[in-house]
Design an enzyme around this catalytic site. Sequence first.
Site: not given
Length: 326
Positions: A135, A138-139
Amino acid sequence: MSDIYDILIVGAGPGGMAAGIYGSRARLKTAIIDKGKPGGQASTTTEMENYPGFFRETTGPGVMGEFEAHAAQFGTVFLKGNVKDVSLEGEIKTVTTANGDIYQSRTVILAPGAEPRVLGVPGEGKLRGKGVSYCATCDADFFEELDIVVVGSGDAAIEEALYLTKFVESVTVIVIHDEGVLDCNKRSAEKAFAHPKFRWVWNSVLEEIQGDEMVEGAVVKNIRTGEKQTLEVNGVFIFIGSQPKTEFLKGKIDLDQWGYIPTSERMETNVPGVYAVGDVRVKYLRQVVTAAADGAIAAVAAEKYLEGHVEGRLTREDIEKLTIGS
């Protein structure tokens, strides 16, 4: 056979636990059933910086632990079990586990989640959350000014890779096809080919992810020559699709061609009294914050459904017209 619940939630990810909080707080008899520790995919994220209000040394397990404690505080019952079958028609729905336990409820909220498709290469599992990610949203910020690899060439892979260029030093895309051939749409391909941070490794597959505590390298094999090379990178992003956990729902509710559950804006499925939330739902963005919102909406919708269906004060047509306030 259990007592009859007002709301039974299948899955203890952020969507399921948010539904538990709202259901229990409304004084409805609410239970969540899951085969593992509450938290879902979010509990595997070492760091979490994009959930509102939680950004100082926040971890996925930490935030999910707070969700669990919050739901339990209001009286949500947590049940252990691997759900294998459901019967969703009629006044009372039933959920059956692999061990043969049967639970009954007036409404059911489905939150089994989805999981990224994995390659299964050496190092992938060990380093998940330690440089291996599925993701970009997300990261991405954990890889600022670092070199990363992206596996995949479909729309999601290339669009996520383009997003990553806002943070990283370079993006090396490993593509199984011949040079210049991508599976994504033409517009995304043109953007990627023109971007100075992109590098390409054609006719190749990822064979191994190297590193002890964090990702340190990626071993890539050319499928035509058999030649291998090791790329020195700090992150590996894998975008080869995701798989909703809906096998047990086939023939029970409507699913789309990929197995995801279509819902209304109130999280309603095609079966009255049955709702779906989180990553398993057809939706634009799959994040903890959107899953939590889904759970809140579904629990309130279930509450209104019960008010009308059980007490007889509202028809289904009345419920459809409801506008839920804050």
